[in-house]
Design a protein around this motif. Structure first.
Motif, short mmCIF file in Angstrom:
data_model
loop_
_atom_site.label_atom_id
_atom_site.label_comp_id
_atom_site.label_asym_id
_atom_site.label_seq_id
_atom_site.Cartn_x
_atom_site.Cartn_y
_atom_site.Cartn_z
N ASP B 145 1.16 -1.24 -0.49
CA ASP B 145 -0.16 -0.47 0.05
C ASP B 145 0.88 0.94 -0.09
O ASP B 145 0.39 2.64 -0.94
N LEU B 148 2.39 1.38 -3.32
CA LEU B 148 1.69 2.26 -4.62
C LEU B 148 0.86 3.35 -4.24
O LEU B 148 0.94 4.04 -5.60
N GLN B 149 0.83 3.49 -3.00
CA GLN B 149 0.54 5.14 -2.96
C GLN B 149 2.09 5.84 -3.94
O GLN B 149 1.70 7.19 -4.30
N GLN B 157 -3.63 6.52 -9.86
CA GLN B 157 -4.34 7.20 -8.27
C GLN B 157 -6.55 7.58 -8.67
O GLN B 157 -7.14 7.45 -7.45
N GLY B 159 -7.85 6.00 -10.67
CA GLY B 159 -8.32 4.94 -11.46
C GLY B 159 -8.56 5.39 -12.25
O GLY B 159 -9.25 4.81 -13.26
N ILE B 160 -7.76 5.98 -13.23
CA ILE B 160 -6.96 6.03 -15.09
C ILE B 160 -6.73 4.34 -15.68
O ILE B 160 -5.87 4.31 -14.70
N SER B 161 -7.33 4.20 -15.93
CA SER B 161 -6.33 2.52 -16.56
C SER B 161 -6.11 2.62 -18.45
O SER B 161 -6.70 2.92 -18.79
N MET B 166 -9.90 -1.42 -16.05
CA MET B 166 -9.34 -2.14 -14.99
C MET B 166 -8.87 -1.22 -13.84
O MET B 166 -8.55 0.02 -14.53
N GLN B 167 -8.28 -1.65 -13.03
CA GLN B 167 -7.46 -0.96 -11.67
C GLN B 167 -6.41 -1.62 -11.38
O GLN B 167 -5.74 -2.14 -10.44
N ILE B 169 -4.20 -0.62 -10.29
CA ILE B 169 -3.45 -0.30 -8.49
C ILE B 169 -3.82 -1.31 -7.98
O ILE B 169 -2.92 -2.25 -7.20
N ALA B 170 -5.24 -2.19 -8.03
CA ALA B 170 -5.08 -3.13 -7.90
C ALA B 170 -4.49 -4.01 -8.27
O ALA B 170 -4.20 -5.48 -7.27
N ILE B 171 -4.69 -4.50 -9.32
CA ILE B 171 -3.70 -5.73 -10.00
C ILE B 171 -2.33 -5.53 -9.31
O ILE B 171 -1.72 -6.55 -9.12
N ARG B 173 -1.41 -4.54 -6.76
CA ARG B 173 -1.81 -5.08 -5.51
C ARG B 173 -1.47 -6.54 -5.45
O ARG B 173 -1.00 -6.74 -4.09
N GLN B 174 -1.76 -7.16 -5.71
CA GLN B 174 -2.72 -8.17 -5.87
C GLN B 174 -1.34 -9.26 -6.33
O GLN B 174 -0.81 -9.81 -5.73
#
Lengths: 435, 265
Positions: B145, B148-149, B157, B159-161, B166-167, B169-171, B173-174
Motif C-alpha cells: 500500500d 503503490l501510493q 490514483q 482510477g485511470i486505466s 481495469m484498476q 492499483i488493485a492489479i 497490489r495483488q
C-alpha cells in the motif's frame, strides 16, 4: 483485501475513472455515443485485436463512458476490474457462462431473486449446467452440495426478498477450501454499505439499475473481478488456465493474473453474447453513483425508522429487516453492514393476501412496481409477481409468504411515507374486517 | 514456459507465443515485488511482431520455485544462468526499477549477451527507507500500500486505466502482496555498485523515465542516463509504475529503440 484506490469512497464515487479530457476540459464524464473507434494504423488495429495493448475497438466490447463507470465501481468495491452489462441478469448470465461449461455445477443460496432462481434452475440447465440450492448459511449443507464439478458458490449479500444476510466470510472459507470462487450479488447493499471482497468474496455482481443508479431511469449491470483467487490452484478452471484458441492460445491466468477473469469476460462473453451497457445508460448511472453514499445513508435511516414504526402498527402482523433480532442472520449485520443492512424490508398486513393487495392498491405516494432501489419508495407483492414462477415449496425456501409485502424504502420525508402507509393500513383493515 | 535454472523450476512468460531462440530475444526483468505480469502490455506485442520474449519470474516470485535472491548481484548472475538454461546468446534487456539494476549486473557478467539495455523508471541507486523494509517484513500488504501510493502517478490514483475497465492499483497490489517484497527491497537498498557498473558498460542504452516518479526521481534517472550516454524518453504525468500506468508509451519507446538497433545491424 484488494484495494483499488487510496481515495475515500465518497471521492471515488465522484472522481474515479475520469479526469477532464484534454480537448475540451469537460468536467462531467462525456457520453461517447459511438459504435467504433478509428485505428491509428493497420498494425495498431491488429495489436488491439490481439490484446497486445489496451484500447477501444467496438462499443460492444468497450466504450470510454462505460469504462469510467466500470473503473469507478471496481474502485468502490476494491476489485481489479469490472465489466458493465446491459442488465443485472445479463451480468449474472455472463458470469455463469464464463466460468461454467456443460457438465459443470453451481451451488446457490436458496434465497435469491426469482429471475435468478429461474436462470439457475431452468435456463442454464438447458446448457448442461446444474445447480443445487442450499440454505446458504448452513455450512454442512453447503459442504455437502459442493461436487467435483462445482465451479462457484452463489449468493446474494442480502437475499431477495427473505432478507437473509449471507455469511460471506464463512461461505468464502468453505468455498476456498475447494478452490472455487464465491460470487455475490450485492445489489441490495451497494459498496456504500458492504464490500464483499473485503470479506472473502471473489466476484461481485450488481444490478446497477437499483441503488447504484438510484433514479430508476436506466437498466444496467456490472461484474467486478475481485482478483484474489488463484485460478490454477484447484485445477477446476481450464477456461482461465489453459490456452484459449480464439486468441492464439492465450492463457488468461498466466498473462493477466489478478485481472484474468475480467479479461476473459471481456474477450469472450462481451464479444460473443454482447450484453452491452449503452454509453447513455452508463452516463445516467454515473449521475446516480456520484451521490451513492449520501442516498444510502438516508435510505438506511428511513428504513430503520419504518421498521420501528411498522412494528407498532396493529394492522401489521410481522416485520422483517436484516437487522431485526428476529432475523436469524441479524448477528451478521454489524460485521458485514456496519452502516446499516440496506433499505429493503418486508411485512405482512391483516387480511392475508387480499389485505396485502388492498394495502398496495390504496397507496398514493409509494409506487407498486417490479423494481427496487429507486430514491422513491417502492412496494410489491412478490408472491404475485417476481416470485410467481416458483413452486410453493421454492417460495418457502426463498423466505416468501403469501401475505408478504416487499418495501424498498425511499428517501422521501419519513412523515410522508408513514402517512401513505396509514392509507394502506386502513384499506387492509377493511378487508380484514370483512373477513 | 517452464525451465530448470540451478535445479529449480522457473517460469518465464513468452508473450503468448512459443519461444523461438532463432528470433531476436527481448528479456523483460521485473521490479521489486513484481513478476512477469507487470509486463503483460509489452510482451505480447514483441512476441507477435518478429521477436521472442522471455519475462522470467525471479526465484520465489509468482510461478518460479525457490527462495528469493537476496542481492542484486545474485539476481544479475541468476539472469546469466537463466539465459544459459534457455540457450539464448543475445538479448535486448529491459528492466523496470530494480529490474534494471539486475540488467546492469547481467551486462557486467555477460556483456557479450546484451545487445541493448532499456531501463524504465529507474536510477543507478534505489535507496529504500528502512522503515518500509521493516513494514514489508511484517506485512507485505501494508508495504505494498505504501509503495503503490508512492509508485503510481496521479492518473492511476484517480482510477485511470490504459485497459478499459481495469484498476491498475488493485492489479499491482495483488501482484505485490503475493511476492517476496521485503527481500527485493532489501536487495535494492544494499546495492551500491550501480553507478560504477553503469560507467563501465559500453552497450546501447535508453532510459524511459516518469515525470512524476517519486521512487526513482527523474533527476536521478537523468543522471544515470548521462553516465551511460543513454537515450532518454520522459513520460510526463505518470509515476514509477510506467509499464502498468503508461503501457502504450512504454511499448512505443521500446519498439523504437530495440527496432533501431535490430535494423542497424
Amino acid at each position: 483485501m484488494a484495494k483499488s484506490s487510496y481515495l475515500k469512497p465518497d471521492t471515488i464515487a465522484l472522481h474515479s475513472g475520469y479526469v477532464p479530457e484534454s480537448d475540451h476540459g469537460s468536467r462531467a464524464v462525456p457520453v461517447y455515443q459511438t459504435t467504433s473507434y478509428v485505428f491509428e494504423s493497420v498494425s495498431d488495429a491488429s495489436s488491439l485485436f490481439n490484446v497486445e495493448q489496451g484500447g477501444h475497438i467496438y462499443s460492444r466490447i468497450t466504450n470510454p463512458t462505460v469504462a469510467v463507470l466500470e473503473q469507478r465501481i471496481a474502485a468502490l468495491e476494491g476489485g481489479s476490474g469490472a465489466i458493465c452489462t446491459a442488465s443485472g441478469m445479463s451480468a449474472l448470465f455472463t458470469t455463469f457462462i464464463t466460468l461454467c461449461s456443460a457438465g459443470d455445477h453451481i451451488v446457490s443460496s436458496a434465497q435469491i431473486y426469482g429471475s435468478t432462481a429461474t436462470l439457475l434452475k431452468h435456463t442454464i440447465k438447458r446448457l448442461g449446467i446444474e445447480c443445487s440450492f442450499v440454505p446458504i448459511n448452513d455450512e454442512k449443507a453447503l459442504r455437502e452440495a459442493i461436487q467435483d464439478n462445482t465451479k462457484m458458490v452463489f449468493c446474494e449479500s442480502i437475499g431477495n426478498p427473505g432478507l437473509e444476510i449471507a455469511d460471506i466470510p464463512n461461505i468464502a472459507k468453505v468455498a476456498h477450501e475447494f478452490g472455487i470462487p464465491v460470487v455475490v450479488d450485492a445489489t441490495f447493499a451497494t459498496p456504500a454499505l458492504c464490500r464483499p471482497i473485503e470479506h472473502g468474496a471473489d466476484i461481485i455482481v450488481h444490478s446497477v439499475t437499483k441503488w447504484i443508479g438510484g433514479h430508476g431511469v436506466a437498466v444496467g449491470g456490472v461484474i467486478v473481478d475481485g482478483g484474489q483467487l488463484d485460478w490454477s490452484a484447484s485445477g477446476r478452471f481450464p477456461e482461465l488456465t489453459e490456452p484459449y484458441a480464439p486468441f492464439h492460445g492465450i492463457k488468461f491466468w498466466e498473462e493477466f493474473g489478478p485481472s484474468a477473469l475480467a479479461m476473459k469476460i471481456r474477450a469472450e462473453s462481451m464479444r460473443d453474447v454482447g450484453a452491452t451497457l449503452s454509453p447513455h445508460n452508463a452516463f445516467l448511472i454515473l449521475q446516480g453513483i456520484e451521490t451513492l453514499s449520501l442516498r444510502m445513508k438516508q435510505h438506511v435511516a428511513n428504513a430503520h425508522t419504518m421498521v420501528e414504526w411498522l412494528q407498532a402498527q396493529e394492522e401489521v402482523t410481522w416485520v422483517n429487516h436484516p437487522e431485526m433480532e428476529s432475523s436469524p442472520s441479524h448477528h451478521l449485520a454489524p460485521v458485514l453492514f456496519p452502516e446499516g443492512a440496506g433499505s429493503m424490508l418486508c411485512f405482512g398486513v391483516v387480511g392475508g393476501r387480499a389485505g396485502g393487495a388492498a394495502f398496495i392498491n390504496a397507496l398514493q405516494l409509494a409506487s407498486n412496481l417490479a423494481n427496487v432501489g429507486d430514491s422513491r419508495t417502492l412496494v410489491l407483492h412478490p408472491g404475485s409477481t417476481t416470485h410467481s414462477r416458483l413452486t410453493p415449496e421454492d417460495m418457502i425456501a426463498a423466505g416468501i409468504s403469501e401475505d408478504m409485502i416487499r418495501v424498498s424504502v425511499g428517501i422521501e420525508d419519513i412523515k410522508d411515507i408513514k402517512a401513505d402507509f396509514q392509507r394502506g393500513f386502513k384499506a387492509a383493515s377493511r378487508i380484514a374486517g370483512e373477513g | 514456459m517452464e525451465l530448470q535454472v540451478n535445479g529449480r523450476k522457473v517460469y518465464a512468460a513468452t508473450g503468448g507465443k512459443e519461444f523461438d531462440a532463432k528470433l531476436p530475444t527481448v528479456l523483460f526483468i521485473h521490479g521489486s515485488g513484481l513478476d512477469h505480469r507487470s509486463w503483460a502490455l509489452q510482451t505480447r506485442w514483441f512476441a507477435y511482431n518478429g521477436y521472442s520474449v522471455l519475462a522470467p519470474d525471479f526465484p520465489g516470485h509468482s510461478l518460479s520455485e525457490g527462495d528469493a535472491l537476496t542481492s542484486i548481484e545474485a539476481q544479475g548472475q541468476w539472469l546469466v544462468d537463466f539465459l544459459d538454461a534457455a540457450n539464448v546468446n543475445r538479448v535486448h534487456a529491459v528492466g523496470h526499477s530494480q529490474g534494471f539494476l539486475c540488467a546492469l549486473e547481467l551486462a557486467k557478467n555477460a556483456a557479450g549477451k546484451v545487445a541493448s539495455l532499456s531501463g524504465i523508471g529507474t536510477a543507478a541507486a534505489i535507496p529504500v527507507n528502512p522503515a518500509l523494509i521493516e513494514t514489508a517484513l511484517e506485512s507485505s500488504s501494508k508495504a505494498a500500500d505504501l509503495m503503490l501510493q508512492w509508485g503510481f502517478g496521479q492518473n492511476a490514483q484517480m482510477g485511470i486505466s490504459a485497459v478499459p475497465g481495469m484498476q491498475p492499483i488493485a492489479i499491482g497490489r495483488q501482484i505485490m502482496v503475493s511476492n517476496p517484497l521485503a527481500v527485493d527491497l532489501q536487495a535494492c537498498a544494499n546495492y551500491e555498485s550501480g553507478e560504477t557498473v553503469a560507467e563501465s558498460l559500453n552497450i546501447p542504452t535508453q532510459l524511459v523515465l516518469a515525470g512524476q516518479d517519486r521512487m526513482t526521481p527523474l533527476k536521478a534517472g537523468k543522471a544515470m542516463a548521462k553516465t551511460m550516454n543513454a537515450e532518454v524518453t520522459v513520460i510526463d504525468n505518470y509515476g514509477h509504475m510506467l509499464p502498468i500506468e503508461a503501457p502504450k508509451r512504454c511499448l512505443q519507446s521500446l519498439r523504437d529503440f530495440i527496432g533501431s538497433i535490430e535494423h542497424s545491424e
